[in-house]
Design a protein around this motif. Sequence first.
Motif, mmCIF file in Angstrom:
data_model
loop_
_atom_site.group_PDB
_atom_site.id
_atom_site.type_symbol
_atom_site.label_atom_id
_atom_site.label_comp_id
_atom_site.label_asym_id
_atom_site.label_seq_id
_atom_site.Cartn_x
_atom_site.Cartn_y
_atom_site.Cartn_z
ATOM 1 N N TYR A 136 0.842 -1.203 0.000
ATOM 2 C CA TYR A 136 0.000 0.000 0.000
ATOM 3 C C TYR A 136 0.880 1.258 0.000
ATOM 4 O O TYR A 136 0.651 2.190 -0.760
ATOM 5 C CB TYR A 136 -0.931 -0.010 1.218
ATOM 6 N N ALA A 137 1.880 1.251 0.868
ATOM 7 C CA ALA A 137 2.772 2.417 0.961
ATOM 8 C C ALA A 137 3.495 2.631 -0.374
ATOM 9 O O ALA A 137 3.587 3.760 -0.867
ATOM 10 C CB ALA A 137 3.776 2.215 2.091
ATOM 11 N N ARG A 138 3.976 1.542 -0.960
ATOM 12 C CA ARG A 138 4.696 1.661 -2.234
ATOM 13 C C ARG A 138 3.765 2.213 -3.322
ATOM 14 O O ARG A 138 4.107 3.138 -4.036
ATOM 15 C CB ARG A 138 5.255 0.283 -2.616
ATOM 16 N N ASP A 139 2.554 1.639 -3.403
ATOM 17 C CA ASP A 139 1.619 2.058 -4.460
ATOM 18 C C ASP A 139 1.195 3.516 -4.315
ATOM 19 O O ASP A 139 0.820 4.153 -5.291
ATOM 20 C CB ASP A 139 0.357 1.180 -4.432
ATOM 21 N N HIS A 140 1.193 4.026 -3.082
ATOM 22 C CA HIS A 140 0.708 5.389 -2.856
ATOM 23 C C HIS A 140 1.829 6.383 -2.535
ATOM 24 O O HIS A 140 1.560 7.520 -2.154
ATOM 25 C CB HIS A 140 -0.323 5.394 -1.711
ATOM 26 N N GLY A 141 3.068 5.930 -2.655
ATOM 27 C CA GLY A 141 4.195 6.832 -2.410
ATOM 28 C C GLY A 141 4.303 7.292 -0.965
ATOM 29 O O GLY A 141 4.685 8.428 -0.691
ATOM 30 N N LEU A 142 3.953 6.409 -0.033
ATOM 31 C CA LEU A 142 3.986 6.761 1.394
ATOM 32 C C LEU A 142 5.147 6.058 2.091
ATOM 33 O O LEU A 142 5.777 5.162 1.516
ATOM 34 C CB LEU A 142 2.656 6.364 2.052
ATOM 35 N N LEU A 143 5.406 6.431 3.333
ATOM 36 C CA LEU A 143 6.458 5.766 4.098
ATOM 37 C C LEU A 143 5.925 4.457 4.692
ATOM 38 O O LEU A 143 4.742 4.343 5.017
ATOM 39 C CB LEU A 143 6.938 6.657 5.248
ATOM 40 N N VAL A 144 6.827 3.506 4.864
ATOM 41 C CA VAL A 144 6.488 2.247 5.537
ATOM 42 C C VAL A 144 6.832 2.394 7.018
ATOM 43 O O VAL A 144 7.912 2.878 7.353
ATOM 44 C CB VAL A 144 7.315 1.080 4.939
ATOM 45 N N ARG A 145 5.904 1.979 7.878
ATOM 46 C CA ARG A 145 6.188 2.003 9.332
ATOM 47 C C ARG A 145 5.784 0.664 9.917
ATOM 48 O O ARG A 145 4.921 0.555 10.773
ATOM 49 C CB ARG A 145 5.420 3.138 9.991
#
Length: 329
Positions: A136-145
């Motif tokens: 999800y983070a990769r697809d939306h350009g977000l950080l992984v936590r």
Amino acid sequence: MAGLCAAARARELGAEPVVLEKGSRPGGSMLLSSCVVWRYRTFEDFRAECPRGDEELQRVVFDGFDEALEWLVSFGPEVVWEDTPNPRTTGKRFEPRSLTEVLVRAAGDVRTGQGPGTVPGTWPIVLATGGFAVRYARDHGLLVRCNPWSEGDGLAFARERGAETAGDLDEFYGRAMPAPPARIGEEDYVRLSQLWDGEARVVNEHGEEFFPGPPAWHESDLAQAIARQPGGTAWFIVPAGLRDDPRVVAAREAGGTVVEEDGQLRLHVAAAVTHTQGGIAVDSQARVKGVDGLFAAGADVGGISTGGYSSGLAAALVMGRVAAESAAK
Ligand SMILES: Cc1cc2nc3c(=O)[nH]c(=O)nc-3n(C[C@H](O)[C@H](O)[C@H](O)COP(=O)(O)OP(=O)(O)OC[C@H]3O[C@@H](n4cnc5c(N)ncnc54)[C@H](O)[C@@H]3O)c2cc1C
């Protein structure tokens, strides 16, 4: 968390489970977490906080929590808090390495480095891959936590066999973290979280306010709103007198952008995804709807906390045990 709990419970019931762990170490996101395993004090509060969640599954988690927590304590992990400081919740905080260690021991046969290709031919199977935060983070350009391995393999496996989804696949639990170029290692996920309890004014890259009112107590609603802004980033604006506040110091030390001008501090933050809230549809026995012999637990299960937040560790603990009990039958 869910996989280890399921295996530990299954072994107790006389089965000989094998935990196939994709990562190079067991413990998943549990190992990186604050490790507060909790429930709301009242079921009404749970419903009010997660109003669009599946009421039947919420009941299972709520009703099963106290016994499951006692069971967890019985393995002898280090307990850091005997109860939560939040008057609306109850539970315990564990030392995550210690909890992982005792659960691995109780689970028995835990094999690391096992990718999605190593799913055994032997059923029943309990899916407990921790949702799809990384994808999800990769697809939306977000950080992984979270742990780096939860890419949705469990969900894909279930869907290929005809399973339905439940909850909102676009909803996640997350935090605002210092935006790049800040360097954030796994060990910093808790310390670097930018929780300001409504003290910060929040604007997007165009200087526009986009978040109405103070965030919920868990601030995951704010993290999701930031995720929907251009770049998935925002600025937190606080008085310059807070320059020595631990949150500001930590962000600066990590290499994050902190600008001081006109009596204000502007902290550049980015939305970071801890776990997804939508996932596989299961019934109250943790059976994947429509697929015989397949069970799911933890963040792989969708719809428990839709519209809000409840303890991911509690859901993993309780549903992991339920899945094992159902599978053992
Ligand atoms: C920094 C941080 C703080 C947190 N604090 C709290 C807290 O205080 N309280 C709380 O309730 N929750 C907290 N959480 C959330 C909590 O950690 C998760 O909700 C919980 O770990 C979910 O359990 P799980 O078993 O579904 O996933 P995990 O614990 O992440 O376990 C999933 C496992 O599946 C493995 N996996 C993935 N794909 C495959 C595959 N194909 N094959 C085999 N294995 C696979 C992963 O490597 C991982 O080990 C926090 C999380 C983080 C990151």
